[in-house]
Design a protein around this motif. Structure first.
Motif, PDB file in Angstrom:
ATOM      1  N   VAL A   1      60.846  41.452  59.659  1.00  0.00           N
ATOM      2  CA  VAL A   1      61.419  39.911  59.464  1.00  0.00           C
ATOM      3  C   VAL A   1      61.494  39.476  58.266  1.00  0.00           C
ATOM      4  O   VAL A   1      62.462  38.740  57.832  1.00  0.00           O
ATOM      5  N   ASP A   2      60.594  39.691  57.439  1.00  0.00           N
ATOM      6  CA  ASP A   2      60.452  39.258  55.885  1.00  0.00           C
ATOM      7  C   ASP A   2      61.829  39.879  55.309  1.00  0.00           C
ATOM      8  O   ASP A   2      62.444  39.127  54.556  1.00  0.00           O
ATOM      9  N   GLU A   3      62.029  41.299  55.540  1.00  0.00           N
ATOM     10  CA  GLU A   3      63.025  41.842  54.818  1.00  0.00           C
ATOM     11  C   GLU A   3      64.526  41.330  55.264  1.00  0.00           C
ATOM     12  O   GLU A   3      65.330  41.019  54.373  1.00  0.00           O
ATOM     13  N   LEU A   4      64.663  41.358  56.686  1.00  0.00           N
ATOM     14  CA  LEU A   4      65.767  40.668  57.183  1.00  0.00           C
ATOM     15  C   LEU A   4      66.233  39.303  56.911  1.00  0.00           C
ATOM     16  O   LEU A   4      67.424  38.871  57.094  1.00  0.00           O
ATOM     17  N   GLU A   5      64.981  38.567  56.757  1.00  0.00           N
ATOM     18  CA  GLU A   5      65.305  37.303  56.442  1.00  0.00           C
ATOM     19  C   GLU A   5      66.011  37.113  55.129  1.00  0.00           C
ATOM     20  O   GLU A   5      66.826  36.092  54.903  1.00  0.00           O
ATOM     21  N   LYS A   6      65.701  38.099  54.383  1.00  0.00           N
ATOM     22  CA  LYS A   6      66.247  37.857  52.809  1.00  0.00           C
ATOM     23  C   LYS A   6      67.667  38.066  52.853  1.00  0.00           C
ATOM     24  O   LYS A   6      68.653  37.790  51.976  1.00  0.00           O
ATOM     25  N   ILE A   7      68.452  38.866  53.895  1.00  0.00           N
ATOM     26  CA  ILE A   7      69.760  38.961  53.937  1.00  0.00           C
ATOM     27  C   ILE A   7      70.472  37.908  54.808  1.00  0.00           C
ATOM     28  O   ILE A   7      71.630  38.294  55.500  1.00  0.00           O
ATOM     29  N   GLY A   8      69.623  37.090  55.274  1.00  0.00           N
ATOM     30  CA  GLY A   8      70.327  36.006  56.386  1.00  0.00           C
ATOM     31  C   GLY A   8      69.897  36.119  57.787  1.00  0.00           C
ATOM     32  O   GLY A   8      70.797  35.331  58.443  1.00  0.00           O
TER      33      GLY A   8
END
Ligand code: PLP
Length: 384
Positions: free
Chosen positions: A295-302
């Motif tokens: 979640v943390d990583e993919l929220e960084k890309i929108g």
């Protein structure tokens, strides 16, 4: 002969398009992957009624293979009094509704309940009343206090509430509900309480008595590393007369089980995976770490995670406007994401969908989790 018109070629060499080498992100499939011990058992038991070699009349009493012991052990594992095998969570729900409710009673359930909860009630000729959200978008959190209001309203109108049902973790947002709260309310009101643990038992620890559940339904193929269809219905002693009532004409057969339920390979995989399940639920915290990392990583890309935050379960639903933007320009439309993942050996994301995606990394190794995240980041940066 009539059957000569049937084209049988399509049944030859059945092979699975999502091969075992793929990393499968489909949340409904991640918890059902068999460990090697269970795969070995498949070879011994793949014929029809293979568990019935030493049966003396009823499935739950078979001692070899050790079904009788297994049912005692699984009841203990869930901290419940008794257990029976079923064909899945839905069959367990229907059994409970049919056995303990009267036609026309109400089942009070959460708005995130699975469709099979509604269909079970319909089949048992019951009505349903829903408990709504504390908040809709983006968390879709159930208002657990709402159980009281819904039950009060029905009772004020002279309706009988035969069952309270809560979806422990729902299949849409992966929200974990505080079952103990609903269990306590149900106990105070003297209404039987069914907890649908299709997405929890076998993935994370579940303690039936602590949660005040009268019934727990579990899904072998969804969360207990087993072949479909199979599951468990665990229940408290108080309801055993109704659940295990035997037939008048065939006194050894339990009516709600139609005599015997899972009478072949699926229950073997369920038993063979049991030691593995007992161990893996102890690692639930690590699974949550992986989920939160994604979640943390993919929220960084929108991507935007829907449902309660931080995640308390591995099923993740994302809103994905970035994928939708790319889909509008790409000649493959929404299929580009599925296509690009497939090239990288990743499957289980619904093909063609770009507005929202559901995924789970449950049970993957950390390097696989990182590979999934890196692959998604790469797909976006190369295509946007
Ligand atoms: C919350 C929930 N309950 C029940 C089910 C159905 O489980 P089964 O196939 O074991 O009946 C599902 C399937 O997705 C689910 O998500």
């Amino acid at each position: 002969m009539i059957f000569l018109n049937i084209n049988i070629d399509k049944y030859k060499n059945l092979s699975r398009s999502l091969s075992r080498e793929f990393i499968n992100l489909n949340p409904i499939q991640r918890g059902g992957i068999l460990p090697k011990e269970a795969k070995k058992a498949v070879y011994e038991y793949w014929d029809g009624y293979s568990v019935c070699d030493y049966c003396h009349g009823r499935l739950d009493e078979i001692t070899y293979p050790p079904i009788k012991d297994f049912l005692e052990d699984i009841a203990q594992f869930l901290n419940m009094d008794l257990a029976r095998p079923t064909h899945g969570a839905r069959e367990g729900k229907f059994i409970v509704m049919h056995a303990i409710c009267k036609e026309g009673d109400y089942v009070v359930l959460d708005k995130n309940a699975h469709y099979t909860s509604y269909v079970s009630a319909e089949r048992a000729k019951l009505n349903v009343a829903e408990v709504g959200y504390e908040e809709e978008y983006p968390t879709f959190k159930i208002n657990l206090e709402g159980y009281k209001e819904v039950v009060d309203n029905l009772e004020d109108k002279g309706k009988n509430v035969g069952l309270i049902l809560l979806t422990h973790v729902d299949g849409e947002y992966g929200n974990l509900n505080n079952a103990e709260k609903v269990g306590k309310f149900a106990k105070n009101r003297g209404i039987p309480f069914l907890l649908n643990c299709a997405y929890t038992v076998g993935r994370m620890p579940v303690d039936g008595k602590k949660l005040k559940a009268d019934f727990i339904v579990a899904s072998g193929h969804k969360s207990m590393a087993s072949s479909a269809p199979c599951g468990i219905l665990a229940f408290s002693e108080e309801f055993s007369d109704k659940i295990t009532k035997t037939s008048e004409k065939f006194p050894v057969k339990e009516v709600e089980m139609l005599g015997c339920t899972s009478r072949g390979l699926p229950i073997i995989t369920l038993m063979a995976s049991f030691p593995y399940i007992v161990e893996r639920v102890k690692k639930w915290d690590e699974e949550l770490k992986k989920t939160r990392y994604v979640v943390d990583e993919l929220e960084k890309i929108g991507f935007k995670q829907l449902g309660i935050k931080p995640k308390e379960h591995d099923l993740i639903k994302f809103e994905t406007p970035i994928l939708d933007e790319i889909a509008k320009k790409d000649k493959r439309k929404g299929f580009f994401f599925y296509d690009e993942l497939k090239k990288r050996g990743i499957g289980g994301i619904r093909a063609g969908v770009s507005k929202e995606v559901k995924m789970s990394v449950y049970g993957l190794e950390w390097d696989q989790v990182k590979y999934v995240v890196d692959s998604i980041k790469q797909i976006i940066s190369l295509n946007k």
